[in-house]
Scaffold this active site. Structure first.
Site, PDB file in Angstrom:
ATOM      1  N   HIS A 164       0.802  -1.221   0.000  1.00 39.72           N
ATOM      2  CA  HIS A 164       0.000   0.000   0.000  1.00 39.72           C
ATOM      3  C   HIS A 164       0.833   1.268   0.000  1.00 39.72           C
ATOM      4  O   HIS A 164       0.361   2.315  -0.454  1.00 39.72           O
ATOM      5  CB  HIS A 164      -0.947   0.004   1.208  1.00 39.72           C
ATOM      6  CG  HIS A 164      -2.166  -0.833   1.014  1.00 39.72           C
ATOM      7  ND1 HIS A 164      -2.189  -2.187   1.259  1.00 39.72           N
ATOM      8  CD2 HIS A 164      -3.410  -0.515   0.573  1.00 39.72           C
ATOM      9  CE1 HIS A 164      -3.393  -2.661   0.993  1.00 39.72           C
ATOM     10  NE2 HIS A 164      -4.155  -1.673   0.567  1.00 39.72           N
ATOM     11  N   GLY A 165       2.041   1.205   0.502  1.00 38.57           N
ATOM     12  CA  GLY A 165       2.840   2.422   0.484  1.00 38.57           C
ATOM     13  C   GLY A 165       4.156   2.267   1.206  1.00 38.57           C
ATOM     14  O   GLY A 165       4.322   1.402   2.072  1.00 38.57           O
TER      15      GLY A 165
END
Length: 478
Positions: free
Chosen positions: A326-327
């Protein structure tokens, strides 16, 4: 180009008309049109990264053919690892390089040293995590001899670049989408109408629910030091509905748009906030990503068939990797670890497959036990979302500490009545439609045309009345 923009409102009807009235039943022309439209759709964001998308597509297309045609295992492995390595290399450089550099510098500084390392000053190519995973699954499936390589480049390119799913999924599989791309398609009125209905609901989720919740979630999170514990809880709740309305709204628009062109995409959300435990939540949230990690990471690691240590190890790996996907921020990794901890009790007690059907499937209301289970699961999820939304670990921890203050039981300083009412109405509609593919799929279908169209008009009016400034979808950054 955003789904919730005027540009897309012009783009979609033009492509639709060309697709059905110019290309008609010419499958090759239809696929070429979809590919050109998809490239244009992506180039509207930043045409420079279109070349990266095309290169990635060519790499996996050619590698797939070479893997299948190779007569020696050595050659098969060479092309397989070449494709995997380059794809993950691009993802690593654009998405994670600066994160690792910053982390190394932070670790070194702990020991009293300082180093200056070169960082990349470039924006993250939109959708890179999604189209990279399309290519990875395709090459892996060919290498494992689950599918045969696609020889028609146009067909394969549409599979990777199909504009409804290009920038934020769902993450498709070649076994599901490629046969539809290669099959002759004829216009289906019922399918198209259902698609429009799903697009309408997706726009409502995004514009009315997500964007309005975002205004207050951003305000509270960005100035969290100024608010009481009760207000910070409100901020976490607003973000909880923001991210669901934003991402599931995108998915609804994507699935509905694809139905206009005669193709069905994988279902990505299945009313996750009505889950009775975390295992059920992850079967209902971002389904295409969860199933991708299960098939291409969790099961190859041994899944849950080994001993206790292997089960725990694999569970943490899958959730940590999901968080990191996700990041490039420690907040996402902690968010993943927290969900792994939530998931372990169900796994170890072998109750993780207990709730396969939606809650209260054969009744109007849930039992007291089901209702309490939903509330507990929802509360755990809201708590985890704080780490997902916070700017840093320090911010997340400070935010949580500030919740438990003497003002926890006071009235929140920010309590926009109209947003709260909208959320309540949204939850009720989702509850009524929870047995369907999307909430309003069959809502008022059996009632009179005046009731049905009156409901649609109310949704359209709400979209215009409660629309804020045009906002990107959250998952564009992933």
């Amino acid at each position: 180009m955003l789904f919730n923009s005027i540009n897309f409102a012009i783009f979609l009807p033009i492509v639709f008309l060309l697709y059905w009235f110019v290309a008609k039943n010419n499958l090759k022309f239809q696929n070429v049109l979809l590919l050109v439209a998809s490239y244009y759709f992506y180039a509207c964001w930043d045409f420079r990264f279109l070349f990266l998308l095309i290169f990635s597509t060519l790499l996996d297309y050619y590698s797939g053919i070479k893997i299948e045609n190779s007569t020696s295992e050595k050659n098969r492995k060479f092309w397989f690892w070449l494709s995997i390595g380059i794809n993950l290399g691009f993802l690593g450089v654009f998405k994670y390089y600066n994160f690792f550099v910053d982390s190394i510098q932070d670790v070194v500084s702990v020991f009293g040293h300082k180093i200056d390392m070169w960082t990349i000053k470039v924006i993250l190519p939109v959708g890179i995590s999604f189209y990279t995973f399309h290519g990875l699954s395709y090459v892996i499936d060919i290498y494992k001899k689950r599918i045969v390589a696609e020889r028609n480049f146009i067909n394969y390119a549409v599979f990777v670049c199909y504009f409804p799913l290009l920038v934020a999924g769902p993450i498709e599989r070649a076994t599901h989408l490629l046969p539809q791309i290669k099959k002759k398609r004829t216009f289906n009125y019922s399918q198209a109408v259902d698609g429009l209905r799903q697009i309408l609901w997706g726009l409502f989720k995004k514009i009315v629910i997500a964007d309005n919740c975002a205004e207050y979630a951003n305000l509270i999170f960005n100035t969290s030091d100024d608010y009481s514990g009760s207000t910070l809880i409100m901020g976490a709740l607003f973000f909880t509905f923001q991210i669901y309305g934003d991402f599931s709204g995108y998915s609804d628009i994507a699935l509905g748009t694809s139905r206009l062109f005669g193709m069905e995409l994988l279902k990505n959300f299945n009313f996750p906030y009505f889950s009775r435990d975390i295992a059920e939540f992850w079967r209902r949230w971002h389904i295409s990503l969860s199933s991708w990690f299960k098939d291409y990471l969790y099961i190859p690691l041994g899944g849950s068939v080994g001993g206790l240590k292997m089960k725990i190890r694999n569970t943490f790996i899958i959730f940590l990797v999901s968080g990191f996907w996700h990041g490039a921020n420690w907040t996402f990794i902690v968010w993943g670890a927290l969900n792994a901890l939530y998931f372990l009790p169900s796994l170890l007690s072998k109750t993780n497959r207990n709730h396969m059907e939606i809650v209260a499937y054969n009744s109007r209301f849930p039992s007291v036990k089901e209702f309490l289970s939903i509330l507990i699961t929802f509360g755990l999820t809201v708590f985890a979302w704080i780490f997902f939304r916070a700017n840093s670990l320090t911010h997340a921890i400070t935010y949580i500490k500030q919740i438990f203050t003497s003002k926890l039981l006071s009235l929140p300083e920010i309590r926009p009545t109209h947003i709260i009412v909208l959320i309540v109405v949204f939850i009720l509609i989702e509850w009524v439609g929870r047995r369907n593919n999307f909430a309003i799929e069959k809502l008022f279908i059996e009632d009179s045309v005046f009731v049905r169209w009156g409901f649609y008009i109310v949704l359209v009016m709400a979209i215009f009345i409660f629309s804020t400034k045009e906002q990107e979808f959250i998952y564009f950054q992933f």
